[in-house]
Structure formats: structure tokens, C-alpha cells
Scaffold this active site. Structure first.
Site, mmCIF file in Angstrom:
data_model
loop_
_atom_site.group_PDB
_atom_site.id
_atom_site.type_symbol
_atom_site.label_atom_id
_atom_site.label_comp_id
_atom_site.label_asym_id
_atom_site.label_seq_id
_atom_site.Cartn_x
_atom_site.Cartn_y
_atom_site.Cartn_z
ATOM 1 C CG HIS A 139 -3.493 -8.933 6.268
ATOM 2 N ND1 HIS A 139 -2.768 -9.520 7.291
ATOM 3 C CD2 HIS A 139 -3.799 -9.921 5.399
ATOM 4 C CE1 HIS A 139 -2.686 -10.824 7.060
ATOM 5 N NE2 HIS A 139 -3.285 -11.091 5.924
ATOM 6 C CG ASN A 169 -1.643 -15.379 0.287
ATOM 7 O OD1 ASN A 169 -1.203 -15.458 1.419
ATOM 8 N ND2 ASN A 169 -2.752 -16.019 -0.099
ATOM 9 C CE LYS A 176 -1.379 3.748 -10.616
ATOM 10 N NZ LYS A 176 -1.221 3.144 -11.956
ATOM 11 C CG HIS A 177 -3.810 1.342 -6.409
ATOM 12 N ND1 HIS A 177 -4.588 2.430 -6.077
ATOM 13 C CD2 HIS A 177 -3.909 1.214 -7.751
ATOM 14 C CE1 HIS A 177 -5.141 2.928 -7.175
ATOM 15 N NE2 HIS A 177 -4.724 2.211 -8.208
#
Length: 538
Positions: free
Chosen positions: A538, A432, A289-290
Site C-alpha cells: 500500500h 490491488n 513510474k510512480h
């Protein structure tokens, strides 16, 4: 020194009297030639294209009759001649250009129809070095660029899909093309040669192990225009680069509506994650999800792997993406359709499972034929303002690492298996990242937090919620292994994981306070290993 334009205005309409046809992909070329001939257009052609057109009984002049020079060097040299390029580049309303054409017997070429040697296909098929080089087109791009530069007078078509609109324009306008149409075709032609050269240069970089070439471009071919991007106010399109790595870009859509921008991004993340688990080692499922996993698990069967992945965070899994490392079967399909899901991607699907998924008309079902290799080299790229960040793909696999036990207590075999499992997941979680795992199942995932402590706490909280939903006496973090994709800068993140019940820790190591973190682990009887590898994402 820049060349100064004579500023001769482009005519609005140009009549097509002579057309040069030279294509590698001969789809529709005979039909196009027949239509042009019916309009009275003189046809010029080369090699195999000439043979195809002549074989259809159409009048066509070989370019060698125009140049009065034979094809030489296995066809490498045939159109690189002033009578071809002069006919393409001449400014028809320039008196000096007219004089040069008369002096050298150059006739104007009004329409050029060209597509290029199949470099991309040869490369994707694993052609050897000499074969791949031989399929680098030279004459084609030269003629395309010449025609596109002189679009004031020349119409350039590089895509068989444009034959129909070309003929529609000629039919409706007395065999003429408008300046606006020639501009559109010219823009597409330059984009085509740019993408072609990009693929060649990137292939050379790989073939010659050039990690940081002086010039780096990213090229692609439009696969589909999308309704919108990440948000409805953003326009978007999907381009494919020609890379043969299995994934969403070259998957087969068996059912469901068009994938959205976010669907494609999330599906890629899901499939790359599940590919960490080879089918030989058993079934595995990842739910995304996302772009972050909300559950990952292995199992004795695919349906068990799915159920265990779902159990980690069934709330977040609603409307998610499901990736499987093995053929989707009927039992797994029956479970999946119980929950609203956006996309399923798997190497293959059985007919029975396909029929079950068909009950959900909007559910996208993708198959790829195989899994991507997590060890394979490649590049990834991101745009930044004014630049492009390019790096090699993170192709480190935990099984290949030399894990170093740094605590007094070594992990048990079961803890070690859970450590490796969790570290595989950490590689695919936004930083993180903190992942708890137990018995081949994620217990809790903390992603994308500014503090590693917060990631550990969020993952533990999700584990507690999952335990309540399943009616368990305690969360699966009790007795779990925990993975951190980067080192613990302080002991607080480790202590948060220990408070959640973790008994084993896997992390890269390398912090200035490693000794402090190791001491905290020893104080609580926790086993810890260092990988020496960080997986920032990232």
C-alpha cells in the site's frame, strides 16, 4: 516531579575562554585547536585528541590534570567527573552555582567540541557483538547533552562541518558566541545523540531478535535538503539511517542533477524489484513510474532485457526510472538514451556506457556495487497521524515457497516459470495488483485499483495497446500466466484474466470462495497454484 527553572535570563554573548575538545573523528581538529589557541582560548582535551593537538605543538591541558583522577578501565572512565560536568552544567549567573564551583574547584567550560565513537561504522562493517558494544560512546553523549542543556552559557559543536561557521562567528565577534548560535548548535547536538541512541537501540533489537521493542525510534543523518517534496509546495529532505543495504541511500551519483523526492522513492522501488532477479540467473531490467513497474523483463543480454521491459508499456516508461541487475554496458546505454529517462540505477557501469550516458547531462546515473538481498531481514516504517507503523520487510521469495496445484490441470514447466516471474513482480506492485507475464516478460500490469477486476482489465488493456504499438497480431496476454498478489474473493477477477488470454494463475489462496474460483479455473482448463503467501503493498 518536574524541576522548576529559576528563570535566570541567558546572556546574549558569551566569551569563549576555555574549550574542551574530545573527538573520535579528528578531521580538522588540529586546525580548530590552532585557531582557538591564537584567540587566547585555553584548551582541554583527552586521549587521542590530546595527543594530536599536543603533537602539533599546541599548548593543551589533559582532562586528567583537571579532574586529578587518571583515565581508568581502558578509557571508559575519564570525563565522567564533577569537575568536567560541573564546568559544563553550571549556571554562571546563579549565586549558589558560583559558590559550588568555588568550593569544589570547578572551572567553567565555555566551548565543547565532541563527536562520538564510530558505532555506526563498526556496525555497518559487520563488527562482532563485543566490538560493537565497545563502540557505544557513554562519556561523549553525556558531555554533549550537558553542554546542550546549558546552552545559555556553553557552545556545543558535534560536527566537523560546523568548525568553520564557529570560527567565523568567533572571529567577527571578539571570541564570543551569540545565544541564537548556541541554540542552533544545541538543537543539532540533541538530534545527534537521539539519532546515535536510535541506531544503538535498533541494533540491539536485531541482535537480540526483539521483534516488537517497547520503544521504537527511527533516526537518520541529513544527506541533503531537497528543493521540494512530492509537490512543489511541500518541503523535504533526505536522511540516511546507516543501514548498509545497497540502494539509493548509499549509491554513488556518477552524473546528473540532484535527485528529487519522487526520484528517490521511485528509484528505491525499482532497485528493490530488480534485485528479485539474481545476476546468476541472467540479465533483468525493471522500469518504474510512480513507484509501480510499467515493464519488467529478463533476456539473453541486458539490452534485450531492457527492450522487452520497455515493450510492455513504452508510453508510461517515458520519464521513468530504470533499474538493472547487472553492469550497465554500452549496448544497453545506447538504447536507454533514445528515451527520456530520469534515473538509471545499476550495480556497476562500464566506462563506455558512462560516456554514452554523459550525452544526457541531466540523466542521473547511480551505481551501488551490488544488489540488495531480497531475503534479508529488516524493517519498513510509515507515519500516520500521531503514530508510526513499523513492520518487518517483505522478504519472502517465490523460489522458497511450496506451491500447491489446486486445479485439475497442472501448469506446464513454461507456465510455472511465468507464474513465478509474475509473482515476483506482484510483490512490488501497489495493491490491488494483477500481472500478466509470458516468457520472462511482463505483458500487462494493473496496479493500485480498488477492484481486482479493474486491475485485470487495465492490465489487459495495456497489453493490447503494447501489441498495437509493436505491430503484433495479438497481445502477449494470450497464453500468459497471471499473478494476483492477494486471493481472488470472487471468480470475476479470474474470469477477467481468462478473457484476456491467461492460461495459468498464481495467487495466495485463502478466500472463503476458493472452491468457486478453482471451479471456474477448471471449467476453462486453466492451471492454478496457491502460494499461501500474500504480498499486499500500500
Amino acid at each position: 516531579m518536574a524541576v522548576v527553572s529559576k528563570k535566570i535570563p541567558a546572556p546574549d554573548r558569551v566569551r569563549i575562554q576555555t574549550a574542551l575538545l574530545s573527538v573520535s573523528d579528528k578531521t580538522g581538529i588540529v586546525e580548530l585547536a590552532r585557531a582557538l589557541n591564537a584567540m587566547g582560548v585555553r584548551l582541554l582535551s583527552t586521549g587521542g585528541t590530546h595527543k594530536a593537538i599536543a603533537g602539533a605543538g599546541l599548548p593543551v591541558t589533559d582532562v586528567t590534570d583537571v579532574t586529578e583522577f587518571p583515565e581508568i578501565m581502558d578509557g571508559r572512565v575519564k570525563t565522567l567527573h564533577p569537575r568536567v560536568h560541573g564546568g559544563l552544567l553550571a549556571i554562571r549567573d546563579d549565586v549558589e552555582h558560583q559558590q559550588a564551583m568555588r568550593e569544589h574547584g570547578i572551572e567553567a567550560i565555555d566551548l565543547t567540541v565532541i563527536n562520538l565513537y564510530p558505532f555506526e561504522e563498526v556496525r555497518a562493517a559487520g563488527g562482532d557483538y563485543p566490538t560493537t558494544v565497545e563502540n557505544i560512546d557513554i562519556g561523549g553523549p553525556a558531555m554533549i547533552r550537558a553542554s546542550a542543556k546549558n546552552h545559555s552559557y556553553v557552545t556545543i559543536v558535534t560536527d566537523p562541518a560546523d568548525y568553520e561557521p564557529l570560527l567565523a562567528a568567533l572571529t567577527s565577534d571578539d571570541c564570543q558566541t551569540s545565544y541564537a548560535l548556541r541554540q542552533q548548535f544545541a538543537a543539532k547536538a540533541f538530534a545527534r545523540t537521539a539519532a546515535y541512541d536510535t541506531m544503538i537501540s535498533n541494533w540491539f533489537a536485531v541482535a537480540l531478535s526483539i521483534d516488537v521493542p517497547m520503544y521504537r525510534t527511527i533516526g537518520g543523518v541529513l544527506k541533503e535538503k531537497m528543493r521540494y517534496g512530492e509537490n512543489p509546495h511541500q518541503s523535504a529532505a533526505f536522511y540516511v539511517t546507516g543501514d548498509d543495504r545497497p540502494g539509493v541511500a548509499n549509491a554513488t551519483l556518477l552524473q546528473g542533477k540532484q535527485l528529487s523526492y519522487n526520484n528517490i522513492n521511485d528509484t528505491d522501488a525499482a532497485f528493490e524489484l530488480v534485485a528479485e532477479f539474481t545476476p546468476d540467473n541472467g540479465p533483468a531490467c525493471a522500469i518504474i513510474k510512480h513507484a509501480n513497474p510499467c515493464g519488467v523483463a529478463t533476456g539473453s543480454s541486458l539490452v534485450e532485457a531492457y527492450k522487452r521491459a520497455l515493450a510492455c508499456d513504452s508510453v508510461s516508461a517515458f520519464g521513468g526510472i530504470i533499474a538493472l541487475n547487472q553492469t550497465l554496458d554500452a549496448a544497453t546505454a545506447e538504447e536507454i538514451v533514445k528515451l527520456f529517462t530520469e534515473v538509471i540505477i545499476a550495480p556497476n557501469v562500464t566506462d563506455e556506457a558512462k560516456a554514452i550516458i554523459a550525452r544526457k547531462a541531466n540523466l542521473r546515473l547511480l551505481t551501488t556495487g551490488r544488489l540488495p538481498d531480497p531475503r534479508a531481514a529488516g524493517i519498513t516504517a510509515k507515519t500516520v497521524s500521531g503514530g508510526l507503523l513499523v513492520q518487518s520487510r517483505d522478504n519472502v521469495v517465490v523460489e522458497d515457497l511450496d506451491l500447491r496445484v489446486v486445479t485439475k490441470r497442472a501448469p506446464t514447466p513454461t507456465e510455472l516459470d511465468d507464474m513465478k516471474f509474475a509473482f515476483k513482480i506482484a510483490k512490488h506492485v501497489k495493491s490491488n495488483a494483477v500481472i500478466y507475464a509470458k516468457d520472462g516478460q511482463t505483458a500487462g500490469i494493473g496496479a493500485g485499483q480498488m477492484s481486482r477486476v479493474d486491475s485485470a482489465r487495465i492490465a489487459a488493456m495495456k497489453a493490447e495497446d503494447a501489441a498495437k504499438a509493436l505491430g503484433l497480431a495479438q497481445p502477449l496476454t494470450r497464453g500468459s500466466a497471471v499473478a494476483s498478489e492477494a486471493f481472488y474473493p470472487f471468480a470475476d477477477g479470474l474470469l477477467a484474466a481468462i478473457a484476456a488470454g491467461a492460461t495459468a494463475v498464481i495467487q495466495p489462496g485463502g478466500s472463503m470462495r476458493d472452491e468457486e474460483v478453482i471451479a471456474a479455473a477448471d471449467e476453462h482448463g486453466v492451471a492454478m497454484v496457491f502460494t499461501g503467501i500474500r504480498h499486499f503493498r500500500h
